[in-house]
Scaffold this motif. Structure first.
Motif, short mmCIF file in Angstrom:
data_model
loop_
_atom_site.label_atom_id
_atom_site.label_comp_id
_atom_site.label_asym_id
_atom_site.label_seq_id
_atom_site.Cartn_x
_atom_site.Cartn_y
_atom_site.Cartn_z
N LEU A 36 0.84 -1.21 0.00
CA LEU A 36 0.00 0.00 0.00
C LEU A 36 0.87 1.25 0.00
CD1 LEU A 36 -2.89 -0.96 2.47
CD2 LEU A 36 -3.11 -0.47 0.03
N SER A 37 1.94 1.21 0.78
CA SER A 37 2.86 2.36 0.80
C SER A 37 3.47 2.57 -0.58
CB SER A 37 3.96 2.13 1.84
OG SER A 37 3.41 1.97 3.13
N LYS A 38 3.87 1.47 -1.23
CA LYS A 38 4.44 1.56 -2.57
C LYS A 38 3.42 2.15 -3.54
CE LYS A 38 6.12 -1.23 -6.43
NZ LYS A 38 6.34 -2.60 -6.95
N PHE A 39 2.16 1.71 -3.43
CA PHE A 39 1.10 2.19 -4.33
C PHE A 39 0.95 3.71 -4.23
CE2 PHE A 39 -3.42 3.32 -4.87
CZ PHE A 39 -3.59 2.98 -6.20
N PHE A 40 0.89 4.21 -3.00
CA PHE A 40 0.71 5.65 -2.80
C PHE A 40 1.95 6.43 -3.20
CE2 PHE A 40 -2.58 4.13 0.27
CZ PHE A 40 -3.68 4.76 -0.32
N LEU A 41 3.14 5.85 -2.96
CA LEU A 41 4.37 6.54 -3.35
C LEU A 41 4.51 6.61 -4.87
CD1 LEU A 41 6.90 5.13 -0.73
CD2 LEU A 41 6.07 7.48 -0.91
N VAL A 42 4.10 5.55 -5.58
CA VAL A 42 4.13 5.55 -7.04
C VAL A 42 3.19 6.62 -7.59
CG1 VAL A 42 3.53 4.23 -9.11
CG2 VAL A 42 4.89 3.17 -7.31
N LYS A 43 2.00 6.72 -6.99
CA LYS A 43 1.05 7.75 -7.40
C LYS A 43 1.64 9.13 -7.16
CE LYS A 43 -3.32 7.53 -6.89
NZ LYS A 43 -4.69 7.47 -6.34
N LEU A 44 2.33 9.30 -6.04
CA LEU A 44 2.94 10.59 -5.72
C LEU A 44 4.05 10.92 -6.71
CD1 LEU A 44 3.07 12.93 -3.66
CD2 LEU A 44 4.77 11.61 -2.40
N ILE A 45 4.87 9.93 -7.07
CA ILE A 45 5.94 10.16 -8.04
C ILE A 45 5.36 10.55 -9.40
CG2 ILE A 45 7.77 9.01 -9.35
CD1 ILE A 45 8.40 7.39 -6.83
N ASN A 46 4.33 9.82 -9.84
CA ASN A 46 3.71 10.13 -11.13
C ASN A 46 3.09 11.51 -11.14
OD1 ASN A 46 4.27 7.72 -12.53
ND2 ASN A 46 2.59 6.66 -11.52
N LYS A 47 2.64 11.96 -9.98
CA LYS A 47 1.97 13.26 -9.90
C LYS A 47 2.96 14.40 -9.76
CE LYS A 47 -1.61 15.73 -7.30
NZ LYS A 47 -2.56 15.66 -6.15
N LYS A 48 4.01 14.20 -8.95
CA LYS A 48 4.92 15.29 -8.62
C LYS A 48 6.12 15.39 -9.55
CE LYS A 48 2.69 16.67 -4.87
NZ LYS A 48 2.09 18.02 -4.77
N GLU A 49 6.67 14.22 -9.94
CA GLU A 49 7.91 14.23 -10.71
C GLU A 49 7.62 14.38 -12.21
OE1 GLU A 49 10.81 14.29 -9.36
OE2 GLU A 49 10.13 13.99 -7.31
N LYS A 50 8.48 15.14 -12.86
CA LYS A 50 8.35 15.34 -14.31
C LYS A 50 9.45 14.63 -15.09
CE LYS A 50 5.99 19.80 -13.96
NZ LYS A 50 6.01 21.24 -14.33
N GLN A 51 10.56 14.33 -14.42
CA GLN A 51 11.68 13.68 -15.08
C GLN A 51 12.09 12.44 -14.30
OE1 GLN A 51 14.77 16.60 -15.39
NE2 GLN A 51 13.86 17.63 -17.14
#
Length: 284
Positions: A36-51
Motif C-alpha cells: 500500500l505504501s508503494k502504491f501511494f508513493l508511485v502515485k505521488l511520483i507520477n503526480k509530482k515528478e516530471k523527469q
C-alpha cells in the motif's frame, strides 16, 4: 458492568496479543502495508515528478522488495534456523536446485553495487541489445533495439540476472544520440571509384553540414568521458577489395542515430549515380 467491561477488555487484549504473535498475520500485514505504501508513493511520483519517473519507480520497487525480504526473514528467523538445521543433510541438493535463483540474486547485487548502467541506457548483454526498462532481483528487462538501424524492434527482452555474471555488459548509451555509423557498398571492378571519390566526400560533408557543430561537441564529450580518441566527426571513405576481387567502398559517418539510415541511403544513391555515370563514360 465493570466485570463485563474487564472481560471485553481482556478478550480484546488477548486477541490483539494473539494476532501480534501470529507470524502468518504479521507477514500478511507487513506485505499489505509495504505494498500500500508503494502504491501511494508511485502515485505521488507520477503526480509530482516530471523527469526520471521510470528510474525512481524502479528504485522504489527494488527497495520495497529488499524491505519485504528483510522483514519476512526477521519474522520467521527462528523457523528458518530450525528448518535449516533440519535439512542440513540436503543442503547440497537445495543449493543445486536453487542455483539459478541464487545467481540471479547475486547478479542483482552486482548491478546494484557496480551500476554499469542506468534506467534508459542502451546496453549490450552477450548478443542482446536494448534499452534498460527496469531491473529487479530476478531479471533485467530490455526494450530490444536493432543496433544496425538504431531503432526499437517492439520486442521486450527478459534476461535473468545470472546472465549478467557470465556475459559481458557493454554500455552503448552514447549511441542513443550519435553513432559512428559504418556501411559498405560493393560493386564489380569495372569502374575505378577513385575517379569520383572527391565528389562522394563533398556529398557526405553536405549531408553532415547542418549538425556538424553539435557532432564536434558531442564527439569531444565522448572522448573526454571515456578518455580515448575516437574517429570522427568528419566523414571517412576508404576503398578496398573483397575476397573475390570486387570493389568495396567503406563509409564511416558520425551522425545522429535517427538520421543514420537516411544519410546512408542518400550517399548510396549518390554513389550509384556516380558509378553508372562513370560506366557510361567508359562505354562511349
Amino acid at each position: 458492568m465493570i466485570e463485563t467491561f474487564s472481560f471485553v477488555n481482556l478478550t480484546a487484549t488477548s486477541i490483539f496479543h494473539t494476532l501480534m504473535t501470529n507470524k502468518i498475520v504479521l507477514t500478511i500485514s507487513l506485505i499489505l502495508f509495504v505494498m500500500l505504501s508503494k502504491f501511494f508513493l508511485v502515485k505521488l511520483i507520477n503526480k509530482k515528478e516530471k523527469q526520471n519517473k521510470r528510474l525512481k519507480i524502479n528504485m522504489l520497487g527494488n527497495a520495497v522488495t529488499v524491505f519485504i525480504f528483510i522483514g519476512v526473514f526477521n519474522i520467521w528467523a527462528v523457523e528458518f534456523q530450525k528448518f535449516a538445521i533440519s535439512i542440513a543433510a540436503f543442503t547440497v541438493a537445495i543449493v543445486i536446485a536453487t542455483r539459478e535463483f541464487i545467481q540471479c540474486f547475486i547478479g542483482f547485487v552486482y548491478i546494484t553495487s557496480s551500476r554499469p548502467f542506468r534506467i534508459g541506457d542502451w546496453i549490450q548483454v552477450g548478443e542482446d541489445y536494448g534499452e534498460v526498462h527496469s531491473t529487479d532481483w530476478a531479471k533485467l528487462t530490455l526494450l530490444e533495439v536493432d543496433i544496425d538501424a538504431y531503432e526499437y524492434t517492439g520486442k521486450t527482452l527478459y534476461l535473468p540476472n545470472s546472465k549478467l555474471i557470465t556475459s559481458s555488459i557493454k554500455n552503448l548509451n552514447f549511441l542513443k544520440r550519435y553513432a559512428m555509423h559504418h556501411f559498405t557498398i560493393t560493386r564489380d571492378s569495372t569502374v575505378n571509384p577513385f575517379v569520383f571519390l572527391d565528389q562522394l566526400y563533398v556529398k557526405a560533408y553536405e549531408y553532415c553540414a547542418d549538425f556538424n557543430d553539435v557532432a564536434i561537441r558531442y564527439n569531444q564529450i565522448i572522448e573526454s568521458r571515456l578518455d580515448v580518441n575516437i574517429a570522427g566527426p568528419d566523414p571517412k571513405i576508404q576503398v578496398a577489395t573483397s575476397e573475390i576481387g570486387d570493389t568495396q567502398v567503406l563509409f564511416t559517418i558520425f551522425c545522429p542515430t535517427d538520421r543514420a539510415m537516411a544519410i546512408e541511403q542518400s550517399i548510396t544513391a549518390d554513389f550509384m549515380s556516380f558509378w553508372f555515370k562513370q560506366k557510361r563514360l567508359m562505354a562511349t
